[in-house]
Design an enzyme around this catalytic site. Structure first.
Site, mmCIF file in Angstrom:
data_model
loop_
_atom_site.group_PDB
_atom_site.id
_atom_site.type_symbol
_atom_site.label_atom_id
_atom_site.label_comp_id
_atom_site.label_asym_id
_atom_site.label_seq_id
_atom_site.Cartn_x
_atom_site.Cartn_y
_atom_site.Cartn_z
ATOM 1 N N SER A 55 1.003 -1.174 -0.072
ATOM 2 C CA SER A 55 0.052 -0.283 -0.406
ATOM 3 C C SER A 55 0.463 1.082 -0.164
ATOM 4 O O SER A 55 0.613 2.370 -0.074
ATOM 5 C CB SER A 55 -1.054 -0.216 0.570
ATOM 6 O OG SER A 55 -0.128 -0.586 2.133
ATOM 7 N N ASP A 93 5.264 -6.833 1.835
ATOM 8 C CA ASP A 93 4.502 -7.445 1.369
ATOM 9 C C ASP A 93 5.730 -7.708 -0.205
ATOM 10 O O ASP A 93 6.686 -7.396 -0.250
ATOM 11 C CB ASP A 93 4.116 -6.265 0.742
ATOM 12 C CG ASP A 93 2.902 -6.693 1.442
ATOM 13 O OD1 ASP A 93 2.296 -7.507 1.523
ATOM 14 O OD2 ASP A 93 2.027 -5.584 1.174
ATOM 15 N N GLU A 125 0.481 -12.840 -2.252
ATOM 16 C CA GLU A 125 -1.490 -12.553 -1.875
ATOM 17 C C GLU A 125 -2.145 -13.980 -2.678
ATOM 18 O O GLU A 125 -0.966 -14.195 -4.290
ATOM 19 C CB GLU A 125 -1.646 -11.068 -3.145
ATOM 20 C CG GLU A 125 -1.376 -9.661 -2.178
ATOM 21 C CD GLU A 125 -2.153 -9.047 -2.436
ATOM 22 O OE1 GLU A 125 -2.752 -8.883 -4.004
ATOM 23 O OE2 GLU A 125 -2.270 -7.869 -2.128
ATOM 24 N N GLU A 192 -9.141 -10.017 3.570
ATOM 25 C CA GLU A 192 -9.333 -8.652 3.202
ATOM 26 C C GLU A 192 -10.978 -8.725 2.824
ATOM 27 O O GLU A 192 -10.624 -9.441 2.197
ATOM 28 C CB GLU A 192 -8.372 -7.814 2.078
ATOM 29 C CG GLU A 192 -8.640 -6.747 2.056
ATOM 30 C CD GLU A 192 -7.181 -5.646 1.244
ATOM 31 O OE1 GLU A 192 -6.355 -6.354 1.389
ATOM 32 O OE2 GLU A 192 -7.977 -4.731 0.645
#
Ligand code: KIV
Length: 274
Positions: A55, A93, A125, A192
């Protein structure tokens, strides 16, 4: 005036301690940080987990998605955070395009993060499609946090940031993916933007911690993006976001006062010069 430190266990947080926290029903706190100064504040406040999230692509670099951020840029943020953190577990990440190709690429990206940032773990992810990569990264000795539900790196496939897994078929797939990630050795999973009932079901079926962002309060912990929860951003207001401060206002007022003081030659005063 300095704020009192939170009274918490001073020991370094490890992946094993997170599992123990889940076992004794202690909720896990997690926030993002991308630089030294912010990470120092968050760590000293007593945060359990600090996520150097991709992010950063949005809140630091100003992109509209997480896709453009590079591995070098994530490593830069990871290094800065690691210089500040003493207690929290740090997760970095892996950015888009550095692990989806094949598991060899995934391992070498994860190794670069660990070698160059000194962080303790990585997050990626996806579900079944990345399981081979997760296995290989873990067999290289690197702890992996999974991420299911709304996975922002796949925004172009989803086409929208709306709630995921409302439909039974997608919820079933997510549950299967969560079990698979646990089986291949993930130490925790982020969920999420999914229905709270599904979040609670995943957390109750898994033995590893499940950290939610917009996944209700039946999960084992919560994560937010620090710029959002501090109110530095005002153009992002999903239902799951609670703002704990309005730093945009505070900062704007401070900057305006400085401009005013400079213009009217009030700054610097006698005591502020040599
Ligand atoms: O990059 C990030 O900040 C994240 C959180 C939203 C979990 O992945």
């Amino acid at each position: 005036m300095s704020v009192a430190k939170r009274n918490c266990d001073d020991r370094k947080v490890t992946t094993h301690r997170l599992v123990e926290m889940k076992q004794r029903g202690e909720k896990i706190s997690m926030l993002t940080a991308y630089d030294y100064s912010m990470a120092k504040i968050v760590d000293e406040a007593g945060m359990d987990v600090i996520l150097v999230g991709d992010s950063a692509s949005n809140v630091i670099a100003g992109n509209t998605t997480t896709l453009p951020i590079t591995l070098d840029q994530m490593i830069y943020h990871g290094k800065s955070v690691m210089k500040a953190v003493k207690r929290a577990l740090v997760v970095v990440d892996l950015p888009f395009g550095t692990y989806q190709g094949n598991s060899k690429e995934a391992v070498s990206s994860a190794i670069r993060v660990m070698k160059e940032t000194h962080a303790e773990s990585i997050k990626i992810e996806g579900g079944i499609e990345i399981c081979k990569s997760v296995e290989r990264i873990i067999s290289a000795g690197i702890p992996v946090m999974g991420h299911l539900g709304l996975t922002p790196q796949s925004i172009n496939r989803f086409g929208t940031y709306t709630v995921r897994a409302r439909e039974e078929a997608e919820a079933k797939r997510l549950l299967e993916d969560a079990h698979l990630l646990e089986e291949v050795g993930c130490f925790a999973i982020v969920l999420e933007k999914i229905p709270a009932s599904l979040g609670a079901q995943v957390a109750s079926e898994l033995t590893i911690p499940v950290i939610g962002i917009g996944a209700g309060n039946g999960v084992d912990g919560q994560v937010l993006v620090i710029h959002d929860m501090l109110g530095m951003t005002d153009d992002f207001s999903p239902r799951f976001l609670r703002r704990y401060a309005n730093l945009k206002d505070v900062m704007t007022k401070a900057v305006q006062s400085y401009i005013e003081d400079v213009k009217r030659e009030d700054f610097p005063n006698e005591k502020e010069q040599y």
